[in-house]
Design a protein around this motif. Structure first.
Motif: not given
Length: 254
Positions: A8-14, A16-24
């Motif tokens: 999550v310290n990278s743009e790609a990781g953030l 992915k996390l943003d997409e993961y939290l889209l419905t959570r």
């Protein structure tokens, strides 16, 4: 079941996390847990506003931490680290002592005279400043459907994001297969409740020219109220999902 998230310290990781939290609302389950703490402490600072879902989650967990509301065990989450690791400095280790002190806080104890006096002073300061009550915010997930499989979905999304108004912020989006080669656009937006009406936005912008050239219909999939309640140890947020069935509106805590 353990969950593994990218660094999550990278743009790609953030992203992915943003997409993961889209419905959570949380990393796992339906309440804040140690999984949220693991990911939260992995972030070096508050995420950029462009990561709408991560920002919503980050602000929520920050508020819960201030009110000591994280108690659930979680499912166990692993965040991939960067290639190089840095040993924590003395300053970075200091918060651990604060966390131990927090364990001794009696959240349900009676207010002391000092706490009562501090609360009265805060209330007097707010009243004296004439501070306007902060408007509520909501996180809304939309399903935007095209006319047919020949509709240019890139232009459809462009027509959606071209809608700009005060109090409206577009977030992450993705294409979801519907069938027969047709895909729909799922897109998240954050709105200021007093400034933006979702029904009016759909009727006045999506169902009129030029957007209706690409958009056949639009449905509200999820409507999460982002609420803040004042408490003894500061404000905290509480998410609700609002659904409507045959004219009956139901509220469910997330």
């Amino acid at each position: 079941m353990a969950i593994t998230l990218s660094n999550v310290n990278s743009e790609a990781g953030l992203q992915k996390l943003d997409e993961y939290l889209l419905t959570r609302s949380y990393i796992s389950g339906y309440q804040a847990s140690k999984d949220d703490m693991t990911v939260f402490t992995s972030l070096p600072s508050a995420p950029a506003a462009s990561y709408v879902n991560v920002t919503r989650w980050y602000d929520h967990i920050s508020a819960l931490l201030r009110s000591s509301g994280v108690t659930a065990e979680g499912e166990g989450v692993k965040v991939e680290s960067t290639a190089c690791s840095v040993s924590p400095t003395a300053d970075q280790k200091a918060p651990a002592a604060d966390e131990e002190d927090d364990d001794d806080v009696d959240l349900f104890g009676e207010e002391t005279e000092e706490e009562k006096k501090a609360a009265e002073e805060r209330a007097a300061a707010v009243k004296a400043s004439g501070k306007k009550k902060e408007s509520g915010k909501s996180s809304v997930l939309l399903d935007v459907k095209p006319w047919d499989d020949e509709t240019d979905m890139a232009k459809l999304e462009e027509a959606v994001r071209n809608v700009k108004m005060e109090g409206l912020l577009w977030g992450a989006s993705k294409l979801v297969p519907v069938g027969y080669g047709i895909k729909k656009l799922q897109i998240m937006m954050t709105i200021v409740d007093d400034l933006v009406s979702v029904d009016s936005l759909i009727e006045d912008y999506f169902y009129t020219e030029p957007a209706n050239e690409f958009i056949q219909s639009c449905d509200i999939v999820a409507f999460n109220k982002i609420c803040k309640f004042p408490g003894k140890f500061g404000a905290f947020s509480l998410d609700f999902q609002i659904t409507e069935t045959n004219g009956l509106i139901e509220y469910a805590k997330l």
